[in-house]
Write an enzyme that holds these catalytic residues in place. Structure first.
Site, PDB file in Angstrom:
ATOM      1  N   PRO A   1       0.834  -1.209   0.000  1.00  0.00           N
ATOM      2  CA  PRO A   1       0.000   0.000   0.000  1.00  0.00           C
ATOM      3  C   PRO A   1       0.866   1.256   0.000  1.00  0.00           C
ATOM      4  CG  PRO A   1      -0.819  -1.603   1.584  1.00  0.00           C
ATOM      5  CD  PRO A   1       0.511  -2.115   1.108  1.00  0.00           C
ATOM      6  N   GLU A   2       0.585   2.159  -0.932  1.00  0.00           N
ATOM      7  CA  GLU A   2       1.327   3.406  -1.028  1.00  0.00           C
ATOM      8  C   GLU A   2       0.440   4.567  -0.571  1.00  0.00           C
ATOM      9  OE1 GLU A   2       4.407   3.330  -1.552  1.00  0.00           O
ATOM     10  OE2 GLU A   2       4.758   1.410  -2.528  1.00  0.00           O
TER      11      GLU A   2
ATOM     12  N   ARG B   1       1.603 -11.055   5.875  1.00  0.00           N
ATOM     13  CA  ARG B   1       3.062 -11.197   5.890  1.00  0.00           C
ATOM     14  C   ARG B   1       3.703 -10.677   7.182  1.00  0.00           C
ATOM     15  NH1 ARG B   1       4.895  -9.544  -0.290  1.00  0.00           N
ATOM     16  NH2 ARG B   1       3.240 -10.679  -1.393  1.00  0.00           N
TER      17      ARG B   1
END
Length: 271
Positions: A2-3, A110
């Site tokens: 996600p940016e 993750r």
């Protein structure tokens, strides 16, 4: 990962559910994220009221009065608002339970995300202290880009992605902005003149704002606070289109590696 657009989309979705709410408790199912969750966080947060929800780069900052909760989504994390009684799934590692009966739940397959606490100003935290300028503020413009790029031989694409200079311009958005600006991603940052810097800064802002309006990009895991995917990927002009015809000139989109990231560009349109 996600940016900026995905994190800002998340912030806007969470804000009406969190700000003004009193925290009942925190549920920590896995302390071992990339940055371990503080062991005493549950006791620290109980009874505090969330005053505001801000974003700095790709970090979300919850002002809880007595301190700040710092959140990062890592590589594949998401934050959702759910009824507090909703049974957790395998990768649901943290809940911020509100007295409203809802919770903010972090899902992070993750475990590269972060849930941290600081009583100091968040801008002084080691993870935030060296972050660059926010690209959607007035501080980022052509003059700034021209000034900080002087003498730099770094190719313009990884230069745009350097979070110590400008925060949040991820790989997708750097590719798309450079295509729209007609700039080859291999061009040294220091070779761009004032006019090209001004145009590129304007386009970066436009690309990011359009991505936020579309709910960000969903390539694998990203969903917003309501569980909805982003749709900006439907507007891609070059990203992920290697070997396909350029939508502007009909040439073939090329791919190369820069700084361990894939770069997509049209050699005919980008000089």
């Amino acid at each position: 990962m996600p940016e900026l657009p995905e994190v800002e989309t998340t912030r806007r979705g969470l804000e009406p559910h969190l700000v003004g709410q009193r925290i009942q408790t925190a549920v920590i199912r896995h302390h071992g994220l990339r940055h371990p969750i503080p062991k005493d966080l549950k006791r620290t947060l109980a009874g505090l009221t969330i005053r505001s929800l801000q974003r700095r780069g790709k970090y979300l900052l919850l002002d809880c009065g007595a301190g700040w909760l710092i959140l990062h989504l890592g590589m594949s994390g998401s934050l959702r608002i759910l009824p507090a009684a909703t049974p957790p799934e395998k990768h649901d590692h943290f809940d911020l339970v509100l007295e409203s009966g809802q919770c903010m739940r972090l899902r992070d397959p993750r475990r590269f995300g972060a849930v941290l606490w600081t009583t100091a100003p968040p801008e002084n935290h080691p993870l935030l202290a060296k972050l660059g300028v926010e690209p959607l503020t007035d501080a980022f413009d052509g003059d700034f880009l021209y000034r900080v790029s002087r003498g730099r031989r770094t190719p313009i694409k990884p230069f745009l992605m350097d979070g110590h200079i400008i925060v949040g311009i991820g790989n997708i958005y750097a590719n798309e902005a450079l295509f729209s600006a007609g700039i080859n991603p291999k061009t040294a940052a220091g070779r761009l003149g004032k006019e090209r810097c001004a145009r590129l800064a304007e386009i970066v802002k436009d690309i990011l704002n359009r991505a936020i309006a579309a709910g960000g990009s969903t390539l694998r895991d990203f969903v917003d606070s309501a569980g909805n995917p982003g749709y900006f990927q439907q507007q891609y002009r070059v990203y992920g289109r290697a070997g396909q015809p350029c939508l502007r000139c009909g040439g073939i989109i090329r791919q190369l590696r820069q700084g361990q990231r894939s770069t997509f560009y049209c050699s005919g349109c980008q000089k």
